[in-house]
Scaffold this motif. Structure first.
Motif, PDB file in Angstrom:
ATOM      1  N   ALA A  88       0.818  -1.205   0.000  1.00 30.17           N
ATOM      2  CA  ALA A  88       0.000   0.000   0.000  1.00 30.17           C
ATOM      3  C   ALA A  88       0.856   1.262   0.000  1.00 30.17           C
ATOM      4  O   ALA A  88       0.521   2.256  -0.641  1.00 30.17           O
ATOM      5  CB  ALA A  88      -0.924  -0.004   1.223  1.00 30.17           C
ATOM      6  N   ALA A  89       1.983   1.212   0.705  1.00 33.64           N
ATOM      7  CA  ALA A  89       2.873   2.376   0.746  1.00 33.64           C
ATOM      8  C   ALA A  89       3.552   2.605  -0.597  1.00 33.64           C
ATOM      9  O   ALA A  89       3.768   3.760  -1.002  1.00 33.64           O
ATOM     10  CB  ALA A  89       3.916   2.184   1.841  1.00 33.64           C
ATOM     11  N   LEU A  90       3.886   1.539  -1.306  1.00 31.26           N
ATOM     12  CA  LEU A  90       4.592   1.658  -2.579  1.00 31.26           C
ATOM     13  C   LEU A  90       3.661   1.953  -3.750  1.00 31.26           C
ATOM     14  O   LEU A  90       4.115   2.466  -4.783  1.00 31.26           O
ATOM     15  CB  LEU A  90       5.364   0.369  -2.881  1.00 31.26           C
ATOM     16  N   ARG A  98       9.831   4.852  -6.650  1.00 31.42           N
ATOM     17  CA  ARG A  98       9.438   3.481  -6.295  1.00 31.42           C
ATOM     18  C   ARG A  98      10.661   2.578  -6.200  1.00 31.42           C
ATOM     19  O   ARG A  98      10.766   1.757  -5.288  1.00 31.42           O
ATOM     20  CB  ARG A  98       8.454   2.935  -7.326  1.00 31.42           C
ATOM     21  N   HIS A  99      11.584   2.741  -7.131  1.00 30.68           N
ATOM     22  CA  HIS A  99      12.795   1.919  -7.125  1.00 30.68           C
ATOM     23  C   HIS A  99      13.576   2.129  -5.828  1.00 30.68           C
ATOM     24  O   HIS A  99      13.989   1.170  -5.171  1.00 30.68           O
ATOM     25  CB  HIS A  99      13.659   2.283  -8.328  1.00 30.68           C
ATOM     26  N   THR A 100      13.771   3.391  -5.446  1.00 32.72           N
ATOM     27  CA  THR A 100      14.532   3.699  -4.239  1.00 32.72           C
ATOM     28  C   THR A 100      13.807   3.232  -2.985  1.00 32.72           C
ATOM     29  O   THR A 100      14.412   2.657  -2.076  1.00 32.72           O
ATOM     30  CB  THR A 100      14.797   5.218  -4.145  1.00 32.72           C
ATOM     31  N   THR A 102      11.566   0.855  -2.692  1.00 35.81           N
ATOM     32  CA  THR A 102      11.570  -0.606  -2.636  1.00 35.81           C
ATOM     33  C   THR A 102      12.919  -1.128  -2.149  1.00 35.81           C
ATOM     34  O   THR A 102      12.995  -2.022  -1.296  1.00 35.81           O
ATOM     35  CB  THR A 102      11.252  -1.200  -4.017  1.00 35.81           C
ATOM     36  N   SER A 103      13.994  -0.564  -2.689  1.00 37.54           N
ATOM     37  CA  SER A 103      15.330  -0.982  -2.271  1.00 37.54           C
ATOM     38  C   SER A 103      15.559  -0.701  -0.790  1.00 37.54           C
ATOM     39  O   SER A 103      16.140  -1.519  -0.066  1.00 37.54           O
ATOM     40  CB  SER A 103      16.391  -0.262  -3.107  1.00 37.54           C
ATOM     41  N   ALA A 104      15.099   0.460  -0.322  1.00 32.45           N
ATOM     42  CA  ALA A 104      15.268   0.816   1.084  1.00 32.45           C
ATOM     43  C   ALA A 104      14.477  -0.127   1.987  1.00 32.45           C
ATOM     44  O   ALA A 104      14.972  -0.567   3.037  1.00 32.45           O
ATOM     45  CB  ALA A 104      14.834   2.268   1.310  1.00 32.45           C
ATOM     46  N   ALA A 105      13.233  -0.442   1.592  1.00 30.45           N
ATOM     47  CA  ALA A 105      12.407  -1.350   2.395  1.00 30.45           C
ATOM     48  C   ALA A 105      13.031  -2.744   2.458  1.00 30.45           C
ATOM     49  O   ALA A 105      13.088  -3.367   3.525  1.00 30.45           O
ATOM     50  CB  ALA A 105      10.998  -1.414   1.819  1.00 30.45           C
ATOM     51  N   ARG A 106      13.496  -3.227   1.329  1.00 32.79           N
ATOM     52  CA  ARG A 106      14.127  -4.556   1.320  1.00 32.79           C
ATOM     53  C   ARG A 106      15.387  -4.573   2.180  1.00 32.79           C
ATOM     54  O   ARG A 106      15.661  -5.542   2.893  1.00 32.79           O
ATOM     55  CB  ARG A 106      14.479  -4.944  -0.113  1.00 32.79           C
ATOM     56  N   SER A 107      16.151  -3.483   2.138  1.00 28.07           N
ATOM     57  CA  SER A 107      17.367  -3.403   2.943  1.00 28.07           C
ATOM     58  C   SER A 107      17.045  -3.394   4.435  1.00 28.07           C
ATOM     59  O   SER A 107      17.651  -4.128   5.223  1.00 28.07           O
ATOM     60  CB  SER A 107      18.149  -2.141   2.564  1.00 28.07           C
ATOM     61  N   LEU A 108      16.075  -2.573   4.826  1.00 29.54           N
ATOM     62  CA  LEU A 108      15.722  -2.462   6.250  1.00 29.54           C
ATOM     63  C   LEU A 108      15.181  -3.771   6.796  1.00 29.54           C
ATOM     64  O   LEU A 108      15.652  -4.279   7.827  1.00 29.54           O
ATOM     65  CB  LEU A 108      14.695  -1.341   6.441  1.00 29.54           C
ATOM     66  N   PHE A 109      14.171  -4.330   6.138  1.00 29.79           N
ATOM     67  CA  PHE A 109      13.540  -5.537   6.670  1.00 29.79           C
ATOM     68  C   PHE A 109      14.446  -6.757   6.542  1.00 29.79           C
ATOM     69  O   PHE A 109      14.403  -7.660   7.387  1.00 29.79           O
ATOM     70  CB  PHE A 109      12.191  -5.776   5.977  1.00 29.79           C
ATOM     71  N   LYS A 127      10.064  -6.903  -5.701  1.00 31.15           N
ATOM     72  CA  LYS A 127      10.962  -6.371  -6.710  1.00 31.15           C
ATOM     73  C   LYS A 127      10.471  -5.009  -7.176  1.00 31.15           C
ATOM     74  O   LYS A 127       9.266  -4.766  -7.250  1.00 31.15           O
ATOM     75  CB  LYS A 127      11.058  -7.312  -7.908  1.00 31.15           C
ATOM     76  N   ALA A 128      11.440  -4.154  -7.475  1.00 30.29           N
ATOM     77  CA  ALA A 128      11.097  -2.835  -8.020  1.00 30.29           C
ATOM     78  C   ALA A 128      10.701  -2.988  -9.477  1.00 30.29           C
ATOM     79  O   ALA A 128      11.188  -3.869 -10.184  1.00 30.29           O
ATOM     80  CB  ALA A 128      12.281  -1.877  -7.886  1.00 30.29           C
ATOM     81  N   ARG A 129       9.829  -2.107  -9.926  1.00 35.50           N
ATOM     82  CA  ARG A 129       9.477  -2.116 -11.336  1.00 35.50           C
ATOM     83  C   ARG A 129      10.696  -1.767 -12.170  1.00 35.50           C
ATOM     84  O   ARG A 129      11.489  -0.921 -11.794  1.00 35.50           O
ATOM     85  CB  ARG A 129       8.366  -1.096 -11.603  1.00 35.50           C
ATOM     86  N   SER A 130      10.824  -2.454 -13.286  1.00 38.66           N
ATOM     87  CA  SER A 130      11.983  -2.183 -14.140  1.00 38.66           C
ATOM     88  C   SER A 130      11.938  -0.756 -14.647  1.00 38.66           C
ATOM     89  O   SER A 130      10.886  -0.221 -14.988  1.00 38.66           O
ATOM     90  CB  SER A 130      11.995  -3.150 -15.330  1.00 38.66           C
ATOM     91  N   ALA A 131      13.114  -0.114 -14.682  1.00 38.62           N
ATOM     92  CA  ALA A 131      13.208   1.259 -15.152  1.00 38.62           C
ATOM     93  C   ALA A 131      14.627   1.530 -15.596  1.00 38.62           C
ATOM     94  O   ALA A 131      15.569   0.861 -15.184  1.00 38.62           O
ATOM     95  CB  ALA A 131      12.818   2.239 -14.038  1.00 38.62           C
ATOM     96  N   ASP A 132      14.761   2.507 -16.467  1.00 35.24           N
ATOM     97  CA  ASP A 132      16.097   2.924 -16.893  1.00 35.24           C
ATOM     98  C   ASP A 132      16.655   3.815 -15.799  1.00 35.24           C
ATOM     99  O   ASP A 132      16.682   5.035 -15.904  1.00 35.24           O
ATOM    100  CB  ASP A 132      16.000   3.681 -18.222  1.00 35.24           C
ATOM    101  N   PHE A 133      17.114   3.183 -14.690  1.00 40.53           N
ATOM    102  CA  PHE A 133      17.483   3.936 -13.495  1.00 40.53           C
ATOM    103  C   PHE A 133      18.638   4.895 -13.756  1.00 40.53           C
ATOM    104  O   PHE A 133      18.747   5.929 -13.115  1.00 40.53           O
ATOM    105  CB  PHE A 133      17.869   2.969 -12.371  1.00 40.53           C
ATOM    106  N   ALA A 134      19.511   4.548 -14.693  1.00 37.03           N
ATOM    107  CA  ALA A 134      20.646   5.422 -14.963  1.00 37.03           C
ATOM    108  C   ALA A 134      20.195   6.770 -15.510  1.00 37.03           C
ATOM    109  O   ALA A 134      20.931   7.739 -15.464  1.00 37.03           O
ATOM    110  CB  ALA A 134      21.590   4.748 -15.952  1.00 37.03           C
TER     111      ALA A 134
END
Length: 307
Positions: A88-90, A98-100, A102-109, A127-134
């Motif tokens: 619900a938060a994401l 969303r990418h950031t 998601t990564s932060a939540a996975r790292s914390l938990f 998993k984060a939605r695929s994106a051209d993060f660069a």
């Protein structure tokens, strides 16, 4: 000198440690311990992970802090947070946010589960939605972190040129005094004459004053010089730039890409405009324009869903 001789004992507390204490002190007791320990492991590393940059810590906590505040209003401990709460938060987020997050939540938990601070990891398989993060814009926290860490005059010049002129590392290293026209606020980067922005103008003026005072008799024609290159005519090394950008917690390429993308967002995602302004190839300009169009479309979608 004392550091080189292994005689320096620096017992001062890093600013980031004080920031972690301040940032977590207002959380409920059941949240303070896991979150603070997580941030400290990000800072110092452990047997299974390397230390993260200061900017990464700011970005991770900035991304998950709104979630923690919401969960703390309903729960007394981090272990009560469920997979549905995280989903619900994401849900409202997209792209880099969303990418950031998601990564932060996975790292914390993930950290809390390994340390036995929670019973199960609600982010398992998330998993984060695929994106051209660069090619995604830098987060506000990331930009502030870079600005705060740029306490070196040469580093400020490097960051300013990358942020305002989208300069590459090679162009910054090769920049000479003849390429600079402070009076008319013009600069020649990689053979292209460009306007010199306010940030770069201030950074260069301060650096040049320092350069004249430190090496008044140098014959090196390059703007950026060091103790080593001041006695010759060679440009600064790649390591010179890398060390300063590592301290700032970002890379020249990351800042440069952010500058081009913001121009694409402001200019209506016009690839021809990008190619003319930054001297990039048409295919590269088209790639930036495609990302900008997607971000603009997402913003319109979010705006249309508001009540």
């Amino acid at each position: 000198m004392l550091t080189d001789l292994d005689l320096l004992h620096d017992d001062s507390a890093p600013a980031i440690r004080s920031w972690i204490d301040r940032a977590t002190c207002r959380l409920p007791p059941g949240f303070i311990t896991p979150v603070r320990q997580w941030l400290l492991v990000l800072l110092n590393g452990d047997t299974r992970s390397r230390p993260r940059s200061v900017s990464s810590i700011y970005v991770y906590f900035g991304a998950i802090r709104p979630f923690l505040d919401d969960w703390a209003a309903s729960y007394d401990h981090l272990r009560e947070v469920t997979r549905s709460d995280i989903s619900a938060a994401l849900r409202p987020l997209s792209g880099s946010q969303r990418h950031t997050a998601t990564s932060a939540a996975r790292s914390l938990f993930g950290f809390a589960k390994k340390r036995g601070l929670i019973f199960s990891n609600p982010t398992t398989g998330l998993k984060a939605r695929s994106a051209d993060f660069a090619l995604l814009p830098m987060a506000d926290e990331e930009i502030r972190a870079v600005e705060q860490q740029a306490d070196d005059l040469a580093g400020r010049v490097i960051i300013a040129l990358a942020a305002e002129n989208a300069a590459r590392t090679g162009a910054i290293r090769g920049l000479t005094l003849d390429d600079l026209d402070l009076a008319n606020r013009r600069i020649t980067l990689a053979g292209r004459r460009q306007r010199l922005g306010n940030l770069s103008h201030r950074a260069l003026r301060r650096w040049l004053r320092h350069r004249r005072a430190t090496w008044p008799h140098t014959s090196n024609p390059h703007i950026l010089i060091s103790d080593k290159t001041a006695h010759g005519t060679s440009p600064i090394s790649q390591q010179f730039v890398t060390l300063r950008m590592n301290h700032a917690g970002c890379s020249v390429d990351r800042i440069r890409k952010d500058r081009i993308l913001h121009e694409a967002l402001a200019g209506g995602a016009d690839p021809l405009h990008l190619s003319l302004v930054f001297g990039i190839s048409h295919s590269t300009a088209a790639r930036y324009s495609a990302v900008a169009e997607k971000l603009l479309a997402d913003e319109l979608d979010r705006a249309s869903q508001l009540p």
